[in-house]
Design an enzyme around this catalytic site. Structure first.
Site, PDB file in Angstrom:
ATOM      1  CG  ASP A   1      41.954  54.603  22.684  1.00  0.00           C
ATOM      2  OD1 ASP A   1      43.000  53.862  21.356  1.00  0.00           O
ATOM      3  OD2 ASP A   1      40.434  54.555  22.707  1.00  0.00           O
TER       4      ASP A   1
ATOM      5  CG  HIS B   1      42.789  53.044  18.279  1.00  0.00           C
ATOM      6  ND1 HIS B   1      42.804  53.598  18.927  1.00  0.00           N
ATOM      7  CD2 HIS B   1      43.634  52.874  17.275  1.00  0.00           C
ATOM      8  CE1 HIS B   1      42.721  54.794  17.630  1.00  0.00           C
ATOM      9  NE2 HIS B   1      43.080  53.877  17.084  1.00  0.00           N
TER      10      HIS B   1
ATOM     11  CD  GLU C   1      38.547  52.905  19.473  1.00  0.00           C
ATOM     12  OE1 GLU C   1      40.171  52.885  19.921  1.00  0.00           O
ATOM     13  OE2 GLU C   1      38.018  53.992  19.187  1.00  0.00           O
TER      14      GLU C   1
HETATM   15  C1  GLP Z   1      43.404  55.568  14.144  1.00  0.00           C
HETATM   16  C2  GLP Z   1      43.821  54.757  12.830  1.00  0.00           C
HETATM   17  C3  GLP Z   1      45.131  54.016  13.621  1.00  0.00           C
HETATM   18  C4  GLP Z   1      45.950  54.775  13.531  1.00  0.00           C
HETATM   19  C5  GLP Z   1      45.973  55.560  14.934  1.00  0.00           C
HETATM   20  C6  GLP Z   1      47.151  56.231  15.580  1.00  0.00           C
HETATM   21  O1  GLP Z   1      42.696  55.737  14.357  1.00  0.00           O
HETATM   22  N1  GLP Z   1      42.801  53.331  12.942  1.00  0.00           N
HETATM   23  O2  GLP Z   1      45.526  53.130  12.320  1.00  0.00           O
HETATM   24  O3  GLP Z   1      47.548  53.739  13.947  1.00  0.00           O
HETATM   25  O4  GLP Z   1      44.657  55.887  14.996  1.00  0.00           O
HETATM   26  O5  GLP Z   1      47.078  57.202  14.599  1.00  0.00           O
HETATM   27  P1  GLP Z   1      48.794  58.060  14.354  1.00  0.00           P
HETATM   28  O6  GLP Z   1      49.287  57.422  13.833  1.00  0.00           O
HETATM   29  O7  GLP Z   1      47.763  59.703  12.929  1.00  0.00           O
HETATM   30  O8  GLP Z   1      48.425  58.561  15.500  1.00  0.00           O
END
Ligand code: GLP
Length: 258
Positions: free
Chosen positions: A152, A154, A159
């Site tokens: 999304d 973030h 968020e």
């Molecule tokens: C989480 C973390 C983020 C991360 C994101 C993506 O929510 N708080 O710091 O960048 O998700 O995660 P992933 O790399 O597992 O797709």
């Protein structure tokens, strides 16, 4: 096999450009990001690193561990600050970010435990925990910040809707983030914590250099909005268009909408 390509992409706002590296696969993405990390810690023994969790930086951390063991690259004087932590998970919970960082990286390198900083997700006074972490961050300048991106848009746990001037704060996770992160909690959304403590967007924008890693087709829209969309709180990562030194490392799938 397709080749690695580099681009300086103009964003929706003509005043800004973003540096993009597209690699053929996840391993090459990690290798390209690792080169920046190795340069940073080789040039500055006491570098301040900002670290992220999630699957995106795992390949980078594996290469840091391998390089430390094979080439002795030292992290003895390095100081680290993690971006975020779930609220309510004890440090020793298998899915706490504290556990993640120790399992994926810290146990393999020679960083000193006292130089590791991770927000506390189990503080009695959560607002105070935010304030304390912000005060620590305010005293340093992160040399290299590693970021992933949520589907999304973030970054850390900022968020959509988070103000660009946000500092360390508590956040209620959006349903999409809970859904995405359920894969770490037996695919059971009810087990995913609903709140987190996160560094803010203003904290991230203060870092000297940022590397953002994104792989897989489920990141393609967020990557598009970050790079090509208007700078808007509806895609928190879009603020990085205004950061002077951000490099985005993508695989072909994550880059497919650029
Ligand atoms: C989480 C973390 C983020 C991360 C994101 C993506 O929510 N708080 O710091 O960048 O998700 O995660 P992933 O790399 O597992 O797709």
């Amino acid at each position: 096999m397709s080749r690695m390509w580099y681009a300086v992409v103009s964003t929706a706002d003509w005043r800004y450009v973003m540096k993009i590296v597209v690699a053929p696969d996840v391993q090459h993405v990690a290798e390209a990001a690792f080169k920046v990390m190795k340069n940073t810690v080789s040039e500055k023994k006491d570098a301040v690193l900002g670290l992220a969790t999630g699957s995106s930086p795992e390949g980078l951390y594996a290469l840091m561990a391998k390089d430390h063991s094979e080439n002795g690259t030292s992290y003895q004087d390095v100081v680290t600050y993690n971006l975020d932590e779930y609220v309510g998970l004890p440090q020793n919970h298998p899915q706490s970010y504290y556990t993640f960082m120790h399992e994926k990286l810290f146990q393999y390198i020679d960083v000193k435990e006292e130089n590791i900083h991770i927000p506390c997700g189990c503080a009695q006074d959560e607002e105070k925990a935010c304030h304390d972490y912000e005060n620590m961050l305010a005293k340093v300048r992160i040399d290299l910040q590693v970021l992933g991106i949520g589907s999304d848009g973030h970054i850390a746990f900022n968020e959509p809707g988070t103000p660009f001037d946000s500092l360390v704060h508590l956040v209620h996770l959006k349903q999409q983030t809970i859904h995405d992160n359920a894969r770490f909690f037996d695919h059971d959304e009810s087990k995913v914590p609903t709140m987190a403590i996160t560094t803010g967007l203003a904290d991230i924008m203060r870092c000297r250099k940022i590397i953002l890693i994104a792989t897989g087709a489920n990141k393609a829209q967020a990557v598009h909005d970050m790079v090509k969309g208007l700078v808007s709180t509806s895609c928190p990562a879009s603020i990085l268009q205004r950061h002077p030194d951000t490099v985005v490392f993508l695989d072909e799938a994550a880059a497919s909408k650029l």
